[in-house]
Write a protein that holds these residues in place. Sequence first.
Motif, short mmCIF file in Angstrom:
data_model
loop_
_atom_site.label_atom_id
_atom_site.label_comp_id
_atom_site.label_asym_id
_atom_site.label_seq_id
_atom_site.Cartn_x
_atom_site.Cartn_y
_atom_site.Cartn_z
N LEU A 63 44.57 19.23 -7.85
CA LEU A 63 44.26 20.72 -8.12
C LEU A 63 45.77 21.36 -8.52
N ILE A 64 45.56 22.53 -9.15
CA ILE A 64 46.83 23.39 -9.54
C ILE A 64 46.93 24.69 -9.07
N VAL A 65 48.00 25.10 -8.81
CA VAL A 65 48.21 26.34 -7.97
C VAL A 65 49.35 27.07 -8.92
N ASP B 37 43.18 16.06 -3.14
CA ASP B 37 43.83 14.86 -2.74
C ASP B 37 45.24 15.18 -3.18
N LEU B 38 45.63 15.56 -4.14
CA LEU B 38 46.96 16.07 -4.59
C LEU B 38 47.12 17.65 -5.01
N VAL B 39 47.98 18.04 -4.80
CA VAL B 39 48.49 19.53 -5.11
C VAL B 39 49.66 19.65 -6.09
N PHE B 40 49.46 20.17 -7.25
CA PHE B 40 50.61 20.70 -8.31
C PHE B 40 50.92 22.20 -8.16
N SER B 41 52.00 22.63 -7.87
CA SER B 41 52.04 23.97 -7.77
C SER B 41 53.59 24.58 -8.02
N THR B 42 53.70 25.90 -8.65
CA THR B 42 54.48 26.42 -9.19
C THR B 42 55.44 27.01 -7.97
N VAL B 43 54.88 27.17 -6.82
CA VAL B 43 55.34 27.74 -5.57
C VAL B 43 55.17 27.10 -4.33
N VAL B 44 56.10 27.31 -3.18
CA VAL B 44 55.70 26.42 -2.16
C VAL B 44 54.43 26.71 -1.45
N LEU B 45 53.59 25.83 -0.79
CA LEU B 45 52.39 26.18 -0.03
C LEU B 45 52.35 25.36 1.23
N LYS C 142 48.61 19.79 4.07
CA LYS C 142 48.83 18.37 4.58
C LYS C 142 48.51 17.35 3.63
N LYS C 143 48.35 17.73 2.24
CA LYS C 143 48.35 16.70 1.26
C LYS C 143 49.49 16.60 0.43
N PRO C 144 49.72 15.83 -0.35
CA PRO C 144 51.10 15.65 -1.25
C PRO C 144 50.88 16.80 -2.14
N LEU C 145 52.02 17.47 -1.98
CA LEU C 145 52.23 18.68 -2.85
C LEU C 145 53.67 18.31 -3.66
N GLN D 59 56.99 9.34 -12.72
CA GLN D 59 57.46 8.39 -11.59
C GLN D 59 57.23 8.59 -10.18
N THR D 60 57.17 9.94 -9.88
CA THR D 60 57.03 10.18 -8.55
C THR D 60 55.61 10.21 -8.23
N VAL D 61 54.74 10.85 -9.22
CA VAL D 61 53.30 10.78 -8.69
C VAL D 61 52.57 9.36 -8.83
N GLU D 62 53.05 8.55 -9.54
CA GLU D 62 52.34 7.22 -9.67
C GLU D 62 53.07 6.45 -8.69
N GLY D 63 54.28 6.58 -8.16
CA GLY D 63 54.71 5.78 -7.02
C GLY D 63 53.83 6.18 -5.86
#
Length: 682
Positions: free
Chosen positions: A401-403, A445-453, A456-459, A476-480
């Motif tokens: 999801l995207i924030v 399962d995963l969070v992509f955000s423009t602000v710090v949140l 407990k899931k990968p941000l 690279q980061t996400v696929e790793g």
Amino acid sequence: MLEKRSLNTFYQLMKLQPTQLTSFMDKINLTEHQFQYDVEKVNSFLYKVGVTPINISGDRIIIGQEVIDYWKENGAGFVANQFSFEQEERVIIFLLYTFIRHEPLSNFHFQHLFGVSKNTVSSDVKRVNNFCADFRVEVRYSRVHGYHLKGTEEDKRNLMLKAISTLKIKSYAHEKFTFIFQQQQLQNQYDNYQQVLKDFEQQYSFAFTEDRLDEFIYLLQMVHIRQQQHKRVQIYPDTVSFLENQQAFLVSTLIQRRLGYTTNREEVAFLTIQLLGICQGEVSPVRTDALFAITEQIIVNFERYACIQLLDRNKAMETLYLHFKPAYYRMLFKIPITNVLLNDIKEEHRDLFIVVKEVLKPIEQMLNIKVPEDEVGFLTLHFGGLLKMDSDSSLKLFRALIVCPNGISSSLMLENQLKSLFPQFKWTSSFSSYDFQHLADTEYDLVFSTVVLETKKPLFIIRPIMSEMEKKELIQTVEGLTLQQSYHNPTSDELIKIIRQYADIKQPELLKNALQQALFKNDYLNIGRKQPVLKDLLIEENIQFIDEIRDWKDAIKAVAEPLLLNDSITNQYVDVMIENVVTMGPYIIIGEQVAIPHARPEFGVKKLGMSLLKLSEPTYLLGEEQNKVEIFICLAAIDNQTHLKALAQLTTLLSDPEKLELLKKAEKKEDILNLVVEFSEL
């Protein structure tokens, strides 16, 4: 006094109130050694003020209620006392402080407020008036009134909104707003106002743009202070009558009653204008809505000027309507906004920005309004997102999801960037940070955000507009992390964290850029195709001069001939271009006697190409006198984006009256090629 980094760590601890140590350190990009150092400094300070310190136990962070209460009560003043305000911040705070003053303000007030000299205050006043110039407001001084604002109440409030949007993007913005209120012996009632507005949003099915809502909450508090001082706004009676027919007028009246302030018609009308500028349009708009008709015209113009045909036009219109409705009211009532992404947009999406500006010109004339570049920037993001909507994949492994609190256009652009980078994920539409706080972590399962949140899931913290290097590093980061590649290259942030353990980094951003260049300079992760310039496509052999072609269909066949000969297109493409004009009308006319026939790539485009035909005598599309064309430019696009740079250069050429006249008067290929080369350098 805390050092800048230690203060920032304290600020983030209070903002997020984390419980897990390792995940928090990752979010604020600190090593364990750096974090321990900062916590020692923070606890030393807390001990001095008689507050129980923060406790670290294993991987747990334990923050007592006493610390949280101390921060709520003293955080704003604490931050303000730790930092000297930079010049731009002093200008903004000067305005906001003066706007809500309850007594005459002297030079001494601002010397004390900012901790600066009398001469610095005098220099700041000149800068303040420069900032005010576009709003017909001026800062004046008299012995009786001290420093005060001269202008209409409406202009002053619009100026304050611009000031608020400028300050809001600064670090510790909330604390600085609280500081302004406290210096006037007032409280920042942000949380109370937010809850009231959220209640009405839910009750009346509004959808606020989160960034705009933040600005509105600060403005509304200040407007209420002005109302208590009997400083009222004046709005034309016809405008008030128009606004009274909007549902937002009823909601504005109820908000005023709930918060205990005046329901004077003009004051409620002002509040209604602000609400219309921050509320997104309905998800399924009624087709009789005049604004929807304008939205539809913008889509048609975009397809015409970008030389593309959107696959799902209805979806495009509905998403654009969500953005355009509040933007329209902002432009209509001259509500200022600050697009913090504007420079990035103009750099990363320069060609699309040029096309969108051209798309909006007929709308400006139709509505007799000027579209500010800040709004053009958001619309550019929106159309950039629309161009990428088509890609999808059947393999959906992770729920992502995207924030993004920056509004629907930024969210759409970011959403489509991420979907194109990670089509294998199951994506959820963008959330505001407010809504994310109430979402169970079992939903993603995963969070992509423009602000710090806090999660407990990968941000993954990302910018709304990512450079190619940032995209490659994110892949690279996400696929790793998700184990979708066998080998994980270290990211620039991971390397910086290691380097910090053994060396002081004086210029971390420059180091990060250098590491990104070193790590991801290879082209194996290249995102997208190289975009050719105008002179790469409109070459000598693709230019023709013909005296007269009476049948417009033959003219389209003629302009396409060079592209057929060099195997850029098939005969089917020519047939479809003609059929499009028959079924959709003369939409290919984009300027004075200039037409760009085109069709979708799947109808016979083999490679990107462009050709030009200049007629000595005009032909008439569909045989109608008003559809006169002397110059045909055939475009064969392989997708929605690769041709945009050349098209933006062509648009700039055609928008220049002098250059267009030279193009029309051209008698040989060299005349046209000289213009093409000139505009290929832009």
